[in-house]
Design a protein around this motif. Sequence first.
Motif, short mmCIF file in Angstrom:
data_model
loop_
_atom_site.label_atom_id
_atom_site.label_comp_id
_atom_site.label_asym_id
_atom_site.label_seq_id
_atom_site.Cartn_x
_atom_site.Cartn_y
_atom_site.Cartn_z
N GLU A 10 2.98 -1.11 6.99
CA GLU A 10 2.30 -1.00 8.28
C GLU A 10 3.01 -0.05 9.25
OE1 GLU A 10 -0.36 -2.27 9.89
OE2 GLU A 10 -1.17 -3.50 8.30
N VAL A 11 4.33 -0.14 9.32
CA VAL A 11 5.07 0.67 10.29
C VAL A 11 4.94 2.15 9.95
CG1 VAL A 11 7.36 1.16 11.25
CG2 VAL A 11 6.68 -1.20 10.77
N SER A 12 5.16 2.52 8.71
CA SER A 12 5.02 3.92 8.30
C SER A 12 3.58 4.39 8.45
CB SER A 12 5.47 4.10 6.85
OG SER A 12 6.82 3.75 6.70
N ALA A 14 1.41 3.50 10.60
CA ALA A 14 1.11 3.76 12.01
C ALA A 14 1.51 5.18 12.39
CB ALA A 14 1.82 2.75 12.90
N GLY A 15 2.67 5.62 11.94
CA GLY A 15 3.12 6.98 12.23
C GLY A 15 2.23 8.03 11.59
N ARG A 17 -0.87 7.63 10.68
CA ARG A 17 -2.19 7.53 11.30
C ARG A 17 -2.25 8.38 12.57
NH1 ARG A 17 -2.28 2.23 11.89
NH2 ARG A 17 -2.62 1.97 9.67
N LEU A 18 -1.16 8.45 13.33
CA LEU A 18 -1.11 9.27 14.54
C LEU A 18 -1.29 10.75 14.25
CD1 LEU A 18 1.81 7.54 16.48
CD2 LEU A 18 -0.62 7.53 17.09
N THR A 23 -4.71 6.38 6.16
CA THR A 23 -3.66 5.47 5.74
C THR A 23 -4.22 4.21 5.11
OG1 THR A 23 -3.56 4.40 7.91
CG2 THR A 23 -2.10 6.28 7.55
#
Length: 97
Positions: A10-12, A14-15, A17-18, A23
Amino acid sequence: MARFAFLGDEVSAAGFRLTGVATHVPRPDEIPALVRRLGEEVEVILLTAEVAAQLPKGWLDETHAADWPLVCVMPDIRGHQEPPDFAGPIRGQLGIG
């Protein structure tokens, strides 16, 4: 323009996805089918080492030998799994390892 897909935590995700990358945060049982489908839809697949470890044996070797899609395994941000060392054996064969 190349189409990318990211599979990982999830954390990776999110980056990525920006930046506009598609993702996916799949459950382990979803990974093989999702990677197979994405291999027909995108040009580049980015996988965390944790996701890559869930793939069938030999899949990464077959994919790296093929021209399409480009597959990149990156370290897991949480440090749960190290990516495979593809360069080590090559350096050893060249005598620079």
